[in-house]
Enzyme design. Structure first.
Site, mmCIF file in Angstrom:
data_model
loop_
_atom_site.group_PDB
_atom_site.id
_atom_site.type_symbol
_atom_site.label_atom_id
_atom_site.label_comp_id
_atom_site.label_asym_id
_atom_site.label_seq_id
_atom_site.Cartn_x
_atom_site.Cartn_y
_atom_site.Cartn_z
ATOM 1 N N SER A 47 103.370 19.189 20.184
ATOM 2 C CA SER A 47 103.995 19.937 21.284
ATOM 3 C C SER A 47 103.011 20.824 22.047
ATOM 4 C CB SER A 47 105.145 20.803 20.754
ATOM 5 O OG SER A 47 104.661 21.665 19.736
ATOM 6 N N ASP B 88 106.486 31.298 23.390
ATOM 7 C CA ASP B 88 107.677 31.199 22.531
ATOM 8 C C ASP B 88 107.237 31.410 21.078
ATOM 9 O OD1 ASP B 88 106.523 28.841 21.657
ATOM 10 O OD2 ASP B 88 107.944 27.507 22.640
ATOM 11 N N HIS C 296 104.177 28.513 20.673
ATOM 12 C CA HIS C 296 103.218 27.982 21.655
ATOM 13 C C HIS C 296 102.626 29.062 22.552
ATOM 14 C CE1 HIS C 296 106.235 24.796 20.766
ATOM 15 N NE2 HIS C 296 105.124 24.107 20.554
#
Length: 371
Positions: free
Chosen positions: A39, A336, A339
């Protein structure tokens, strides 16, 4: 008569110079950027999967100019490190997600992004999310792209383009710890039966096979990111109720253990795979530098998520429409619970492109492009 000869000669020289410039331009700059990973660099592949790991919801992407601030499936408020590196190295377009229906025809010559939120080196990693594209399948997907490039350019030109003008970047490994080995409920069996040493051995032997397969498909210029300080992300700090300047010891210890082995693996592959260049991106030290000296880089916090909910650092519930949102995204190292923000990604990417051997070795990415 003399004058016209001079003019003809001059025009000839100008034409030769222009041809030389055109050839130089064709051989300069980055050809294709092939991005593999999780991600941290996913640009939207998970949008096309029935999965619990998705980022195509607001407010993700609110600062991503190319989409007008709409979510694209990137797990940050703007560009990923992969996006910024491509820009810095002169790529006119972002590498499109492999699973997007638009990723077809000549656009693949700018590169393709195979990264998937929740992915790992091991196929069992990220099972908690139901679906994700692990590293083995990402390499299978690249194999399909490789055949398409043969069709577009012809086999000999395609081989040249891949070997000399393309960079293969791999950012993977975090989920193998966070969503596999360290997962409290699911992995307790694995942790009882496997010591950290045995688990890291397993990761390295799988990764060796995956990188060797890419080499066999003509990849030559590699940049491999190590695993960052997992114990310093807002999620880990929140669930362990730490002070702002503390990090969780076990995840960081495991990351460092894996990183040491990864460095040895890349040296071994460089020796054993003729013509290959493996660049080691020291993401761990880079992110640690940013977290430790965040104020020096213009941030106000390196512990609290800008977008998230739960606990002291908004680190439990991932970013979504109901999350609390900070006022100034550029002041947060973390977007977040997991990340970095675009502001942090920008600093990290620039240090990978033009930095010194403390963070990227044996050469930086601009040197790798021209290598």
């Amino acid at each position: 008569m003399m004058k016209s000869c001079n003019i003809v000669a001059l025009v000839g020289l100008v034409l030769l110079f222009m041809i030389h410039l055109a050839n130089a331009a064709e051989n300069q700059g980055l050809g294709a950027s092939f991005i593999f990973g999780d991600s941290l660099v996913d640009s939207g592949n998970n949008n096309y999967l029935p999965t619990l790991s998705k980022a195509n919801i607001v407010p993700n992407g609110m600062d991503f100019k190319a989409s007008g601030g709409k979510p694209t499936g990137r797990y940050t408020n703007g560009r990923t490190i992969g996006d910024i590196v491509g820009e810095e190295l002169g790529q006119p377009n972002y590498a499109l997600p492999y699973l997007s229906p638009n990723t077809t025809g000549k656009v693949i010559l700018y590169g393709v992004n195979y990264a998937s939120g929740g992915a790992g080196i091991m196929n069992s990693t990220g099972r908690i999310f139901v679906n994700r594209v692990g590293m083995d399948i990402q390499v299978d997907f690249y194999n399909q792209t490789r055949k398409q490039i043969d069709k577009l350019l012809g086999p000999s030109k395609a081989k040249d383009y891949i070997m000399k003008r393309s960079i293969f970047s791999v950012t993977i490994g975090s989920n193998d710890f966070l969503n596999n080995y360290l997962l409290p409920v699911l992995s307790i069996g694995a942790r009882i039966s496997q010591s950290p040493d045995a688990f890291v051995d397993d990761l390295i032997s799988h990764f060796r096979a995956q990188l060797t397969r890419l080499y066999q498909l003509d990849a030559r210029k590699f940049v491999i990111g190590n695993v960052g300080p997992l114990g310093c992300i807002p999620y880990q700090k929140t669930i362990n109720q730490l002070n702002p300047d503390e990090c969780v010891e076990l995840p960081n210890k495991l990351a460092l253990q894996y990183n040491g082995r990864l460095k040895d693996l890349l040296a071994e592959l460089t020796d054993n795979l003729p013509g290959s260049t493996f660049v080691y991106a020291n993401v761990y030290d880079l992110v640690m530098e940013l977290i430790t000296n965040y104020d020096k880089y213009g941030f106000t916090t390196a512990s609290r998520a800008c977008c998230g909910n739960g606990g002291q650092y908004a680190g439990i519930v991932p970013c979504g429409p109901t999350s609390s949102l900070c006022k100034d995204r550029s002041m947060h190292v973390f977007w977040d619970p997991y990340h970095p923000s675009e502001a942090a990604n920008l600093i990290l990417a620039k240090k990978l492109v033009d930095g010194d051997t403390r963070f990227i070795s044996p050469m930086n990415l601009r040197q790798l492009r021209d290598h």
